[in-house]
Structure formats: C-alpha cells, structure tokens
Design a protein around this motif. Structure first.
Motif, PDB file in Angstrom:
ATOM      1  N   ILE A 171      35.341 -50.907 -33.175  1.00 22.59           N
ATOM      2  CA  ILE A 171      34.809 -52.186 -32.718  1.00 22.59           C
ATOM      3  C   ILE A 171      34.040 -52.825 -33.879  1.00 22.59           C
ATOM      4  N   THR A 172      34.515 -53.983 -34.340  1.00 17.18           N
ATOM      5  CA  THR A 172      33.895 -54.679 -35.469  1.00 17.18           C
ATOM      6  C   THR A 172      33.752 -56.158 -35.111  1.00 17.18           C
ATOM      7  N   ASN A 173      32.504 -56.627 -35.083  1.00 20.16           N
ATOM      8  CA  ASN A 173      32.240 -58.038 -34.730  1.00 20.16           C
ATOM      9  C   ASN A 173      32.923 -58.420 -33.417  1.00 20.16           C
ATOM     10  N   ALA A 227      30.580 -57.405 -46.753  1.00 20.96           N
ATOM     11  CA  ALA A 227      30.601 -56.106 -46.095  1.00 20.96           C
ATOM     12  C   ALA A 227      30.850 -56.291 -44.601  1.00 20.96           C
ATOM     13  N   LEU A 228      31.484 -55.249 -44.015  1.00 19.86           N
ATOM     14  CA  LEU A 228      31.698 -55.196 -42.568  1.00 19.86           C
ATOM     15  C   LEU A 228      30.893 -54.044 -41.988  1.00 19.86           C
ATOM     16  N   LYS A 229      30.254 -54.306 -40.873  1.00 19.57           N
ATOM     17  CA  LYS A 229      29.554 -53.246 -40.153  1.00 19.57           C
ATOM     18  C   LYS A 229      30.360 -52.939 -38.896  1.00 19.57           C
ATOM     19  N   ILE A 230      30.917 -51.724 -38.856  1.00 19.75           N
ATOM     20  CA  ILE A 230      31.686 -51.296 -37.682  1.00 19.75           C
ATOM     21  C   ILE A 230      30.694 -50.828 -36.625  1.00 19.75           C
ATOM     22  N   SER A 231      30.645 -51.544 -35.508  1.00 18.23           N
ATOM     23  CA  SER A 231      29.667 -51.217 -34.462  1.00 18.23           C
ATOM     24  C   SER A 231      29.879 -49.808 -33.933  1.00 18.23           C
ATOM     25  N   SER A 232      31.149 -49.430 -33.722  1.00 22.75           N
ATOM     26  CA  SER A 232      31.413 -48.086 -33.199  1.00 22.75           C
ATOM     27  C   SER A 232      32.802 -47.616 -33.618  1.00 22.75           C
ATOM     28  N   ILE A 233      32.895 -46.307 -33.866  1.00 22.36           N
ATOM     29  CA  ILE A 233      34.166 -45.612 -34.067  1.00 22.36           C
ATOM     30  C   ILE A 233      34.184 -44.481 -33.056  1.00 22.36           C
ATOM     31  N   THR A 234      35.118 -44.527 -32.132  1.00 15.04           N
ATOM     32  CA  THR A 234      35.096 -43.616 -30.988  1.00 15.04           C
ATOM     33  C   THR A 234      36.456 -42.983 -30.768  1.00 15.04           C
ATOM     34  N   LEU A 235      36.451 -41.687 -30.526  1.00 18.06           N
ATOM     35  CA  LEU A 235      37.654 -40.989 -30.092  1.00 18.06           C
ATOM     36  C   LEU A 235      37.754 -41.172 -28.581  1.00 18.06           C
ATOM     37  N   ALA A 236      38.781 -41.889 -28.137  1.00 16.62           N
ATOM     38  CA  ALA A 236      38.817 -42.387 -26.762  1.00 16.62           C
ATOM     39  C   ALA A 236      38.783 -41.287 -25.710  1.00 16.62           C
ATOM     40  N   PRO A 250      34.785 -62.870 -36.632  1.00 18.03           N
ATOM     41  CA  PRO A 250      35.790 -61.990 -36.003  1.00 18.03           C
ATOM     42  C   PRO A 250      37.137 -62.013 -36.715  1.00 18.03           C
ATOM     43  N   ALA A 251      37.366 -63.031 -37.527  1.00 14.46           N
ATOM     44  CA  ALA A 251      38.642 -63.100 -38.250  1.00 14.46           C
ATOM     45  C   ALA A 251      38.724 -62.063 -39.371  1.00 14.46           C
ATOM     46  N   ASN A 252      37.565 -61.583 -39.819  1.00 13.65           N
ATOM     47  CA  ASN A 252      37.540 -60.558 -40.860  1.00 13.65           C
ATOM     48  C   ASN A 252      37.686 -59.183 -40.213  1.00 13.65           C
ATOM     49  N   ARG A 253      38.893 -58.679 -40.235  1.00 10.20           N
ATOM     50  CA  ARG A 253      39.187 -57.433 -39.536  1.00 10.20           C
ATOM     51  C   ARG A 253      39.422 -56.285 -40.527  1.00 10.20           C
ATOM     52  N   LEU A 254      39.426 -55.090 -39.955  1.00 11.36           N
ATOM     53  CA  LEU A 254      39.743 -53.899 -40.743  1.00 11.36           C
ATOM     54  C   LEU A 254      41.250 -53.820 -40.972  1.00 11.36           C
TER      55      LEU A 254
END
Length: 470
Positions: free
Chosen positions: A132-134, A67-76, A31-35
């Motif tokens: 949402i990432t990790n 690599a990072l896998k972004i679980s979701s990208i959402t327009l709120a 979780p420390a590896n953020r965008l």
C-alpha cells in the motif's frame, strides 16, 4: 543562567521542525507514482510439506524523482499459506513505513514451509504480498505446490515382505536397508526420493515392478532448480545409489526410472550360478561414477537404457552378464568422463570358475563421447558383440559379429539445454539392423511398449523407431 539555556533549546526545536518539513518534502504523495516490480509472481517448484524451500527474491523499484513511503507490506494469508517474507533484512509478515528512495530499490526475500495437505497428489498453495503506497494497492502473487511424503529415517525393513505403493512419495534419510530375511516390493508408481548420500541397501531381495505408464522411480529429493534452466533432478550426485550385498539374489527391476545418483548400481560378488539381478524395460541414468558395477555376479538386462556416467556405464569385474536390445550411451557433460563406456576386469580364465568375465551384447546400441572399451584388446576373452551399433571405427572378428561400425543412431538429444533423449530419430543407422533371432516373448515390445514388427529385422537398442505422423 536559566534564561541563557532557554534560547538554544528554542533554536534546536525550531531547526528540527524545519528539517522535518524539508524531509517530508522529499516524499511524493501522488498516487500516480507507483512501485515497479521485477516480477508479478514468485513461483516455487513442488516442495515436500514440512520441508523448507530455497529462498527466492525479487526487486521493488521506485522510478520516480522523489522518495516513496510504503505504508504497509503485508503477507495476505501468512497464518495459513506457509510463506515467509523478509524486506531488506526486516522480517515479515507485516511491515510499515518502508522507504524507497528516489531512483532506488529494495529486495524482497520469499521462502515457504508448507503444512501437510493430507492429500496424495501435490496441492497448490497460494498467497500474495500486498503493498500500500499513497493509498494505492499493488501485489505480487506467490505460488507453490505442497506434496505430502512418507518419511523414512534409517529404516531397516523387518523379515518378510514390505510393500510400498504409488500413492505418496517416500522421502528417505540415512538409507533404507532391506535386511537379509526381508523383501522390498515396489508397486507401479512407487516414488523413492533419497536425501543427500542416502542409499538403498539390499541384503535381502528387491522386487520393483512398475509399468510403462507408472514406472517405479529412484531419484534425489531436490525438486527445485540450481539455475532457472537446470533442475537438480538433471544432475548426478544427488543421492547415493543402490547396493546389492553378497547374499542377495533374484532381484528384479522392471519398468524402473533411476537417475541422479553418485554410485549407480553396485553389485557385490556372489555365486555366479545364481541370478543376482534382472533389469528389464528400465532407464538407469546419470551417475557421478560408474553407472553399473558388477563384481563376480550374474546379471541380465533387456530393453534397458544405460546412459551418462562420470565413469563406465558397465564396469564388470569377472562374472557373467547378458544385454539384449539395450541402449548404452554416455554423453555425460557435468564432469570429465574417467572411463571407457564398457570396462572389464579379469577377462582371462585363471582356473577359477568365478574369475573370467563373460559378457554378451545382442542388438544393442553402444555409443558415447569417450572410448568404447577398456581394455581395448579383448581377443581370446568371453566378451562378444552380436549385431551391435558403434559410433567408432572398427571391423568384425571373433568377438564382434555382424556389427554396424562408425554409425550414427541419430539420438533425439544428447545434451542441448541439459536434455538427453536417447530415442532414435529419422534416418538412424539403427533402424532395421537387429537380428530377429534374439527376440523372445519378453522382447516383442520395446521399453515403452511399442510392438517390434514380426517378419522383419527389428531396430537396435531399447527403442523401436516410431515414425511421426504430421
């Protein structure tokens, strides 16, 4: 035979499982590896509702060694806000399992199309893009202001009076036509936004009556920016302009702010014994060609700023004109200026009453980065300059009387950062050089309503110098 096929299948399946395990090892779950983001917010300029914006973009970075896998990208609030997103070619509003490889990035594209707000003033629209990432939530804020407009498409006004008020802006496509028996009355604060090439075509009568605090506005419809420091509103050529046809008379433009046109104000030939147009306390600014072209007509102007044109500020072909306490300044910097500041044709009387140009300038400032007059020789013409300031060399004669030559009006700004401010500054050569005999009830106050002092010489131009109090 079946036995021979069985072993390769087992081998391939085992290999896939091993590769999958290696592939998974390439992703960090820490979780420390953020965008990281190129911005924390995307802000649009004010936009007309039901009109789409230009697309803006920002970058999402993965600065980690895996690599990072972004679980979701959402327009709120996609259903209500009117924002739209696209992630590296994938349309939103919801995306999942978006991969950002190590030391790599992805692009997010954002645009907006705001629904009507049913309000007179611009309304703030907000949303956010949630990542949402990790298990870690991050977001980028979105903001715009939606403004309801009254749309006019190819509108021809009926006979009689049509009044437009200052409650909501008017968005004009395919020109607005004031028919021969019609009068268009524009109340204080009326704002007319013209689409590309659209014009105001006056065959009847125009009565634009603003105030210093609430002027009438004519401008292009683009509310966004060409560059971060250059709004489209600063550019010429954003819309057509205003044309007064042959049989249109007694037009008035008081406390008007007109800017960004292609053709400025074009005035057709008419009976010069009747007043065609009165311009007062107004700013006519930034035309791609001539700012005002008057053909064999009778026009008057006082307390006006005429500024910046690719052609002449005033192009007079025959007819009559009078300018009192006007600032005429041409420092147009978006193209090469093609004409002198003042251009006259049909100067000499050829025996027809409407041929010889007659023009008078009193207590005016006339300066720029191009030549002053065309033609340069106006001896024996009916062109006269009384108590005017020029930034060129010259001397008084029968056409120029009590003028201030080779002078500096010390304008506040003549184009730095695309800003033009033609108020005169401290130490201006225009201060106290006007003739008080030219003042009347209409000229006791300057363009912005500042009182011109009595018992002393007023300042030249449309603006009285106001000393700043620290």
């Amino acid at each position: 035979m079946k036995r021979m096929l069985f072993y390769p299948v087992i081998f391939i399946c085992s290999l896939l499982i091993m590769l999958q395990g290696c592939f998974d090892d390439e992703f960090t779950t820490n979780p420390a590896n953020r965008l990281s983001f190129s911005t924390d917010s995307v802000k649009f300029d004010t936009i007309f509702t039901e009109k789409g914006t230009a697309t803006m973009r920002f970058t999402v970075y993965n600065r980690s060694k895996k690599a990072l896998k972004i679980s979701s990208i959402t327009l709120a609030d996609a259903e209500n806000s009117g924002f739209y997103i696209n992630v590296d070619g994938r349309p939103g509003p919801d995306l999942s399992d978006v991969i950002v490889w190590e030391k790599d990035s992805i692009m997010i594209f954002v645009k907006a199309n705001v629904n009507p707000t049913h309000k007179d003033l611009p309304q703030q629209i907000k949303d956010s893009i949630v990542f949402i990432t990790n298990g870690v939530r991050q977001d980028v804020k979105l903001e715009a202001y939606g403004w309801d407009a009254i749309v006019m498409k190819g509108k021809e006004l009926p006979a009689g009076n049509t009044t437009l008020n200052g409650n909501k802006p008017y968005l004009i496509y395919d020109s607005l036509v004031v028919t021969p028996e019609a009068t268009l009355t524009l109340q204080p604060g009326a704002k007319l936004f013209f689409y590309d090439k659209a014009m105001l075509l006056v065959k009847g009568r125009l009565a634009a009556e603003g105030t210093a605090q609430n002027p009438v506005q004519f401008r292009g419809y683009r509310l966004d920016k060409l560059f971060s420091n250059l709004p489209y509103d600063y550019l010429a050529g954003q819309w057509g302009g205003i044309r007064f046809f042959k049989d249109s008379y007694e037009n008035k433009m008081n406390q008007v702010r007109m800017r960004g046109s292609s053709y400025g104000i074009a005035i057709d030939s008419s009976d010069i014994d009747r007043t065609k147009l009165i311009l007062s306390n107004s700013v006519i600014h930034n035309s791609a060609t001539d700012l005002v072209q008057s053909n064999f007509s009778n026009i008057k102007a006082w307390n006006c700023q005429f500024s910046n044109a690719g052609g002449a500020l005033i192009h007079q072909i025959g007819g009559r004109s009078e300018f009192i306490h006007c600032t005429l300044a041409n420092y147009y910097n978006f193209d090469i200026i093609s004409s002198a500041i003042l251009s006259f044709e049909h100067l000499i009387d050829e025996g027809t009453s409407n041929v010889s140009a007659n023009a008078t300038f009193k207590n005016c400032i006339i300066t720029g980065s191009y030549s002053l007059l065309s033609p340069t020789e106006i001896t024996d013409s009916d062109i006269s300059f009384l108590n005017c300031l020029f930034n060129v060399k010259g001397s008084d004669d029968q056409n120029f009387r009590e003028c201030v030559w080779e002078a500096d009006p010390k304008f506040i700004n003549t184009g730095k950062d695309y800003i033009f401010d033609y108020h005169i500054g401290e130490g201006s050569d225009a201060i106290g050089k006007g003739n008080p005999q030219f003042l009347n009830a209409d000229l006791r106050y300057d363009l912005e309503g500042h009182l011109r002092p009595q018992g002393t010489n007023p300042d030249l131009g449309a603006y009285q110098y106001i000393e700043k109090i620290e």
